[in-house]
Write a protein that holds these residues in place. Sequence first.
Motif, PDB file in Angstrom:
ATOM      1  N   ARG A  17       0.822  -1.215   0.000  1.00 16.41           N
ATOM      2  CA  ARG A  17       0.000   0.000   0.000  1.00 16.41           C
ATOM      3  C   ARG A  17       0.854   1.262   0.000  1.00 16.41           C
ATOM      4  O   ARG A  17       0.472   2.276  -0.593  1.00 16.41           O
ATOM      5  N   GLU A  18       2.016   1.222   0.639  1.00 16.92           N
ATOM      6  CA  GLU A  18       2.871   2.410   0.695  1.00 16.92           C
ATOM      7  C   GLU A  18       3.375   2.792  -0.700  1.00 16.92           C
ATOM      8  O   GLU A  18       3.321   3.955  -1.107  1.00 16.92           O
ATOM      9  N   ALA A  19       3.857   1.808  -1.441  1.00 15.43           N
ATOM     10  CA  ALA A  19       4.330   2.077  -2.805  1.00 15.43           C
ATOM     11  C   ALA A  19       3.170   2.514  -3.691  1.00 15.43           C
ATOM     12  O   ALA A  19       3.311   3.442  -4.499  1.00 15.43           O
ATOM     13  N   ARG A  26      -8.985   3.335  -0.337  1.00 13.63           N
ATOM     14  CA  ARG A  26      -9.498   1.988  -0.087  1.00 13.63           C
ATOM     15  C   ARG A  26      -8.537   0.866  -0.505  1.00 13.63           C
ATOM     16  O   ARG A  26      -8.819  -0.291  -0.256  1.00 13.63           O
ATOM     17  N   GLY A  27      -7.460   1.234  -1.193  1.00  9.07           N
ATOM     18  CA  GLY A  27      -6.567   0.194  -1.706  1.00  9.07           C
ATOM     19  C   GLY A  27      -7.262  -0.657  -2.756  1.00  9.07           C
ATOM     20  O   GLY A  27      -7.083  -1.862  -2.815  1.00  9.07           O
ATOM     21  N   ASP A  28      -8.044   0.004  -3.604  1.00 10.85           N
ATOM     22  CA  ASP A  28      -8.924  -0.672  -4.561  1.00 10.85           C
ATOM     23  C   ASP A  28      -8.238  -0.824  -5.923  1.00 10.85           C
ATOM     24  O   ASP A  28      -8.197   0.101  -6.728  1.00 10.85           O
ATOM     25  N   VAL A  29      -7.727  -2.017  -6.160  1.00 14.39           N
ATOM     26  CA  VAL A  29      -7.012  -2.289  -7.407  1.00 14.39           C
ATOM     27  C   VAL A  29      -7.948  -2.209  -8.618  1.00 14.39           C
ATOM     28  O   VAL A  29      -7.525  -1.819  -9.704  1.00 14.39           O
ATOM     29  N   ARG A  30      -9.218  -2.541  -8.448  1.00 13.26           N
ATOM     30  CA  ARG A  30     -10.177  -2.481  -9.556  1.00 13.26           C
ATOM     31  C   ARG A  30     -10.328  -1.053 -10.074  1.00 13.26           C
ATOM     32  O   ARG A  30     -10.350  -0.825 -11.288  1.00 13.26           O
ATOM     33  N   ARG A  31     -10.402  -0.102  -9.176  1.00 10.28           N
ATOM     34  CA  ARG A  31     -10.540   1.297  -9.596  1.00 10.28           C
ATOM     35  C   ARG A  31      -9.310   1.768 -10.375  1.00 10.28           C
ATOM     36  O   ARG A  31      -9.437   2.508 -11.347  1.00 10.28           O
TER      37      ARG A  31
END
Length: 128
Positions: A47-49, A96-101
Amino acid sequence: MSTASLRARYLGDSVATASPQQLLVMLYDRLALDLQRGEAALTAGNREAAHGQLMHAQEIVLELRASLRVEIWDGGPRLAALYTWLLDELIQANIRGDVRRVGDCRRIVEPLRDAWQQAAVECAGSPV
């Protein structure tokens, strides 16, 4: 002179001598790269990167939106609305850490980048 400083100097010179069309393509290229890296980082659980990449992507979208002159062409307001949507999606993806978005943003940005690249090539080939 170190490799890093040579690279920075080259990049600075490239930006300073680029045409407006080339600068736009450079921004889109980096935006696409930030999205790719952000998506990969989220997929890997970093998440940081991802945060760093998505924040940089947001900065680019803000710059694209600020430099857009909507009154010049009919598509300007729609492109401005698209930039607003991209920014909202990137903020939510980052929160949200939402990879889909992030993937949704990539699917919008990459064809736009390709279209701007083609337009820049055509502008470079046309007489002024």
